[in-house]
Scaffold this active site. Sequence first.
Site, PDB file in Angstrom:
ATOM      1  N   ASP A   1     -38.002  72.676  88.850  1.00  0.00           N
ATOM      2  CA  ASP A   1     -37.563  73.591  87.783  1.00  0.00           C
ATOM      3  C   ASP A   1     -38.112  73.138  86.428  1.00  0.00           C
ATOM      4  O   ASP A   1     -38.441  71.964  86.239  1.00  0.00           O
ATOM      5  CB  ASP A   1     -36.029  73.696  87.747  1.00  0.00           C
ATOM      6  CG  ASP A   1     -35.322  72.347  87.584  1.00  0.00           C
ATOM      7  OD1 ASP A   1     -35.858  71.316  88.042  1.00  0.00           O
ATOM      8  OD2 ASP A   1     -34.234  72.313  86.984  1.00  0.00           O
TER       9      ASP A   1
ATOM     10  N   GLU B   1     -32.734  70.017  88.324  1.00  0.00           N
ATOM     11  CA  GLU B   1     -32.746  68.801  87.482  1.00  0.00           C
ATOM     12  C   GLU B   1     -32.423  69.124  86.031  1.00  0.00           C
ATOM     13  O   GLU B   1     -31.708  68.366  85.368  1.00  0.00           O
ATOM     14  CB  GLU B   1     -34.104  68.099  87.576  1.00  0.00           C
ATOM     15  CG  GLU B   1     -34.081  66.650  87.090  1.00  0.00           C
ATOM     16  CD  GLU B   1     -34.214  66.468  85.586  1.00  0.00           C
ATOM     17  OE1 GLU B   1     -33.844  65.407  85.080  1.00  0.00           O
ATOM     18  OE2 GLU B   1     -34.681  67.414  84.885  1.00  0.00           O
TER      19      GLU B   1
HETATM   20 ZN    ZN Z   1     -38.119  66.326  83.887  1.00  0.00          ZN
END
Ligand code: ZN
Length: 411
Positions: free
Chosen positions: A86, A151
């Site tokens: 992401d 993340e």
């Molecule tokens: Zn990163």
Amino acid sequence: MKGIAGKLVGKMSAERVIALASKLIKIPSVNPPGDTGEIARFIKDYLGSNGISAHLYGPSPEKVNVVAKIGGGCGDDALILNGHMDVVPAGDESRWSFPPFFGEVRDNFLLGRGASDMKGGLAGIIEAFIAAAEFEDNLQRPIILACVADEETGGKLGTGYLLEGGITRGSGALIAEPTGLDSINIGEKGVLWVKIKVHGEPGHGSLAPYFGENAIIKVCKVIEDLLKVTEIGSKPPRELGEAIDFSRELIEHVGGKGAGVAVDHVTINVGMIRGGVKINVIPDLCELDVDMRIPIGLSSLNVIEFIREVLGRYGGELEMISSSEPNYSSPNCEIVKSLRKVISEILGLEAKPFIQVASSDARFYRARGITAVHYGPGEIGTIHGYNERVGVEELVNAAKIYAGLISEYLL
Ligand SMILES: [Zn+2]
């Protein structure tokens, strides 16, 4: 590098690494909303076309993670190569000097959102993993590739999910987050996000401050006292001395002289304030959202105790939003030693360990006793900003280092 290690590193192709990073950038896996379905299926197919079977795992159809494994054994001693798929949103597109998801090379830089954070590093670990698969019979321990979701919004549905479910296990993890090739991130500060509510007594504005109790004015005093949290001393372990000094240098390079204290002190950002209903009403409630970061050598409990003391003086409630403890892997651990050796052999650089001030997926590994480090290509100043890019040479060198690290586990 000689022998089989040299062969593995020699397998790394600049064209392949750049082409893959470019394709990954062109799939805009923006978080939020953080749907990694498309990019995860692309990586699974790419691995498949290189003879490696990968599997998709996730708590929902949008939060999809890709996992592949080479080498035998139960997996408890595996080396995990981790990269998040992401990216943060592009923001105001008119402020970019190229399309945000460009994915093309200009003047020796690969351009686009995620080039540094971290589709460059992701391409590097994928290519190193594919190259290592040819040497699978010589692996002393399994290598796991974990391309993860979530993340940028905390990681619980990505790295956290894979570890929680026992889908990935191992003894060491290399996360290909951007650090630059001369430094290795071995630790990070803890996070304490809290909401503070302070109450007052409402009344007619025409009578203030002689009547009622203004919650906003009370909060101003609370904030002043809260800022003293930066004065709490921390006692980091002695083995981190050099890493902390180097981290201070790195931060002062970006933030100017004095900013380095952020490494080993509590920092505090009052990010949001809400209070009052109307100009002529004395406000009876004011709320703060506060972001505090806790250095190694202190715990969130020390800081919570401090906040409670302040609130004890003014009245008010404390609500937790989220928290994590500071964490690190020893600068003398095996993966750091191997990485430094390989970096010195391939690039002739003395890479130095440092501590970062933001939190990352590494905390999930360290919480399970798995040593974890960040090492990857990136132009730090462009991360999460406009005109994100990564140097092509750095990108390719990082991929070679990843192959070199894997070669440390070859027979
Ligand atoms: Zn990163």
